[in-house]
Design an enzyme around this catalytic site. Structure first.
Site, PDB file in Angstrom:
ATOM      1  N   GLU A   1      85.178 116.297  79.938  1.00 17.45           N
ATOM      2  CA  GLU A   1      84.860 116.937  78.651  1.00 17.45           C
ATOM      3  C   GLU A   1      83.467 116.496  78.229  1.00 17.45           C
ATOM      4  O   GLU A   1      82.864 115.624  78.871  1.00 17.45           O
ATOM      5  CB  GLU A   1      85.911 116.591  77.576  1.00 17.45           C
TER       6      GLU A   1
ATOM      7  N   HIS B   1      84.270 121.253  65.752  1.00 19.21           N
ATOM      8  CA  HIS B   1      84.464 121.561  67.173  1.00 19.21           C
ATOM      9  C   HIS B   1      83.689 122.831  67.482  1.00 19.21           C
ATOM     10  O   HIS B   1      83.764 123.807  66.731  1.00 19.21           O
ATOM     11  CB  HIS B   1      85.961 121.753  67.473  1.00 19.21           C
TER      12      HIS B   1
ATOM     13  N   ASP C   1      95.791 112.675  52.180  1.00 18.25           N
ATOM     14  CA  ASP C   1      96.548 111.897  51.170  1.00 18.25           C
ATOM     15  C   ASP C   1      96.468 110.384  51.402  1.00 18.25           C
ATOM     16  O   ASP C   1      96.342 109.617  50.458  1.00 18.25           O
ATOM     17  CB  ASP C   1      98.027 112.326  51.162  1.00 18.25           C
TER      18      ASP C   1
ATOM     19  N   ARG D   1      79.451 116.894  71.149  1.00 18.41           N
ATOM     20  CA  ARG D   1      79.928 117.983  70.291  1.00 18.41           C
ATOM     21  C   ARG D   1      79.002 118.373  69.161  1.00 18.41           C
ATOM     22  O   ARG D   1      78.855 119.546  68.846  1.00 18.41           O
ATOM     23  CB  ARG D   1      81.228 117.544  69.631  1.00 18.41           C
TER      24      ARG D   1
ATOM     25  N   ARG E   1      82.543 111.504  67.219  1.00 24.09           N
ATOM     26  CA  ARG E   1      83.576 111.047  68.167  1.00 24.09           C
ATOM     27  C   ARG E   1      83.405 111.685  69.545  1.00 24.09           C
ATOM     28  O   ARG E   1      83.171 112.888  69.662  1.00 24.09           O
ATOM     29  CB  ARG E   1      84.965 111.413  67.621  1.00 24.09           C
TER      30      ARG E   1
ATOM     31  N   ALA F   1      96.704 118.746  69.561  1.00 29.04           N
ATOM     32  CA  ALA F   1      95.616 118.325  70.469  1.00 29.04           C
ATOM     33  C   ALA F   1      95.828 118.956  71.831  1.00 29.04           C
ATOM     34  O   ALA F   1      96.922 118.916  72.382  1.00 29.04           O
ATOM     35  CB  ALA F   1      95.579 116.810  70.564  1.00 29.04           C
TER      36      ALA F   1
ATOM     37  N   GLY G   1      93.113 119.063  74.691  1.00 25.57           N
ATOM     38  CA  GLY G   1      92.371 118.560  75.854  1.00 25.57           C
ATOM     39  C   GLY G   1      93.034 117.437  76.603  1.00 25.57           C
ATOM     40  O   GLY G   1      93.423 117.576  77.766  1.00 25.57           O
TER      41      GLY G   1
ATOM     42  N   HIS H   1      87.143 119.906  62.785  1.00 21.04           N
ATOM     43  CA  HIS H   1      88.103 119.467  63.796  1.00 21.04           C
ATOM     44  C   HIS H   1      88.570 118.035  63.595  1.00 21.04           C
ATOM     45  O   HIS H   1      89.723 117.716  63.824  1.00 21.04           O
ATOM     46  CB  HIS H   1      87.442 119.611  65.164  1.00 21.04           C
TER      47      HIS H   1
HETATM   48  C1  SIN Z   1      89.660 119.644  72.857  1.00 25.05           C
HETATM   49  O1  SIN Z   1      90.615 119.905  73.565  1.00 25.05           O
HETATM   50  O2  SIN Z   1      88.573 120.195  72.953  1.00 25.05           O
HETATM   51  C2  SIN Z   1      89.835 118.626  71.792  1.00 25.05           C
HETATM   52  C3  SIN Z   1      89.779 117.289  72.362  1.00 25.05           C
HETATM   53  C4  SIN Z   1      89.377 116.315  71.303  1.00 25.05           C
HETATM   54  O3  SIN Z   1      89.159 116.691  70.160  1.00 25.05           O
HETATM   55  O4  SIN Z   1      89.216 115.152  71.634  1.00 25.05           O
END
Ligand code: SIN
Length: 554
Positions: free
Chosen positions: A128, A244, A223, A290, A386, A60, A62, A351
């Site tokens: 973001e 993403h 799994d 997104r 999300r 991860a 962001g 993603h």
């Molecule tokens: C990103 O850095 O774009 C991913 C952040 C996320 O998926 O929450």
């Protein structure tokens, strides 16, 4: 599809056993934080199928969303999460997420996570997509790695936590009333053991590997969801798969994330013809939710007959970019792209999976003793799409909530627990022999080549990934979904008929069982909502479909 309750034949009375208070499956942020937050009296084993530091959480970039700014509040964070979730969020879970964010971030700082800070030492906040305020705390562009490294360092010091690496969970052990353990195989010794415990926590991540291009590591074969499904757990929202918008598109790498934080710092999206397009699609332009940005990119790629668009951050200086995004800067440079001078070729890739094992707001599933947390779970905080940087936060808040439960369970009188364990042993129910489970490989089989081997499993896995990418991706139709459904059944029949207990084959079976559920749910949902877009049903239909699709093995 014929789904056996257990993947392998076994007789519990002849299997080596290990006893713990709690078993945590998975070593991403959700699993490790749950272990750390449990009372030190709880004897825990963390089972992880690779080494402890391999997980989606580690990758991860962001950051973590938390309302810290004086202009911000948990209510605004709540509002943004609900808006992005397109009508399917569970409000009780979302309130838990936003209200308990700050205390869990304080706990991370206490453990030693080094977040970026301003000169006055306050945590530095960025923006973001679909966040109305700057509320993303970060460690440059490697937040997940900094958090996971710190938590792993901490958990290694805990004497109550045993870490079992390269241990693959084959199935959950259940009786008619509860989950009481897991059946797992050690890659190093090849020995299958039963791990018996009062509480089992599934924190295995999502099913990103169903797709060819994903920002997830190769271990994310779903799994945890598959073993829970076979054990009778409810899965929900399987059709909601998040793509993403900006993943590097380079002949040698189509899986490297270019964080949304790059757009948060002003990067613009332009198409093959050099034209900025996002303002035509949404008032928040590059920082729209997104699902909207990914679909817009998909449309632009089709219009210009191109396999990618470009992300342009060249208005920022080399010094700034090297310092703020060192990982992205150096990785792109390795592929000959200097992001301070060159536009970055990007395309959407899988993603995050919103679907998962259904839980309540305390992480409990419909099976007593079984909890789920992180991307493996669906507690309703993400709805149909999300919100960025809510995923690491989910692992923390719900990990903490589960840690409290398992600490309580640990206080069940030991004598009561041992008595109920005795009941499992020498009980006919746990001599599992299903006629179509062909677990054992004989010499003859090997020579005749009728048993599917690892190489064949890997070839079929790649076929499945290509199928899911082309037929069950960003834009879906009934025809493509039906094609995918037929082909999945065909591959499954081939694998099941031939059988094998190699890990690659068991992973493939898990993936096929989940792929079927994704496709079935996507077919059932005859509307478009959040990350699920049907070009044959482009509208959102609140009357029919403001509800979740539940899957349970009959
Ligand atoms: C990103 O850095 O774009 C991913 C952040 C996320 O998926 O929450």
């Amino acid at each position: 599809m014929n789904i056996n309750r257990y993947l392998l034949d076994f007789d519990l009375s002849h299997i080596e056993k290990e006893y713990h208070d709690a078993i945590i499956i998975g070593s991403g942020i959700a699993g490790v934080y749950t272990a750390l937050q449990a009372s030190p009296d709880v004897e825990i084993a963390i089972l992880t199928k690779e080494s402890i530091d391999i997980s989606s959480s580690v990758l991860a970039q962001g950051g973590i969303a938390v309302s810290l700014d004086k202009e911000d509040s948990p209510s605004l964070h709540f509002k943004d999460t609900i808006y992005a979730g397109a009508g399917l969020c569970d409000e009780k879970s979302v309130w838990a997420l936003v209200n308990e964010a700050q205390e869990n971030i304080e706990q991370l700082c206490y453990y030693g996570v080094n977040f970026d800070r301003k000169s006055n030492k306050e945590l530095s906040l960025t923006r973001e997509g679909a966040h109305s305020k700057n509320r993303i705390i970060h460690t440059k562009d490697s937040t997940g790695k900094e958090v996971c490294d710190t938590l792993i360092r901490q958990v290694r010091t805990r004497t109550n936590v045993k870490i079992k690496e390269r241990t693959f969970v084959i199935d959950l052990l259940t009786d008619s009333t509860k989950c009481f353990g897991v059946l797992a195989v050690s890659e190093d010794s090849g020995i299958i053991k039963a791990y018996i415990a009062k509480s089992i926590v599934c924190a295995t991540g999502g099913y990103g590997q169903l797709y060819s291009n994903t920002t997830n590591p190769v271990v994310t074969t779903g799994d945890g969801l598959a073993v829970a499904y076979r054990a009778g757990a409810e899965l929900t929202d399987m059709e909601f798969v998040q793509f993403h918008p900006t993943v590097l598109y380079h002949p040698e790498n189509k899986n490297f994330l270019i964080s949304e934080a790059v757009r948060g710092e002003g990067a613009l999206l332009v198409n093959e013809e050099g034209k900025r397009f996002m303002p035509e699609y949404h008032e928040l332009a590059e920082l729209a939710p997104r699902d909207i940005v990914s679909r817009a990119i998909f449309e632009e790629m089709q219009k210009t007959d191109s396999k990618h668009v470009y992300l342009d951050i060249t208005h920022r200086s080399k010094e700034y970019l090297e310092n703020r995004f060192p990982n992205i800067y150096s990785t792109c440079l390795r592929y000959g792209i200097d992001i301070s001078k060159d536009r970055i070729p990007v395309a959407p890739a899988e993603h995050y999976c919103m679907g998962g094992i259904k839980t309540d707001d305390l992480g409990r599933t419909n099976i007593k003793g079984l909890f789920a947390c992180g991307e493996a779970a669906c507690n309703g905080i993400h709805g149909a799409n999300r919100l960025a940087s809510n995923s690491l936060l989910e692992g923390l808040v719900f990990g903490e909530r589960i840690a409290k439960q398992i600490s309580k369970e640990c206080n069940i009188k030991e004598s009561e627990h041992l008595q109920s364990l005795k009941n499992y042993e020498n009980n006919e129910q746990f001599v599992i022999k299903s006629p179509s489970n062909k677990a054992k490989q004989t010499e003859g089989d090997k020579e005749g080549g009728i048993i599917i081997n690892k190489e064949k499993a890997n070839t079929l896995r790649a076929t499945l990934q290509r199928l899911m990418t082309s037929k069950v991706g960003i834009v879906r139709t009934k025809k493509r979904l039906l094609d995918a459904q037929d082909k999945i059944k065909e591959i499954y029949r081939e694998v099941i008929k031939q059988g094998n207990d190699a890990q690659e084959v068991m992973e493939l079976i898990n993936m096929l069982q989940l792929a079927r559920l994704v496709v079935e749910s996507a077919l059932e949902r005859t509307e478009s909502r959040g990350a699920h877009y049907r070009s044959d049903y482009p509208k959102t239909d609140d009357i029919m479909w403001k509800k979740n699709i539940l899957k349970v093995l009959k």
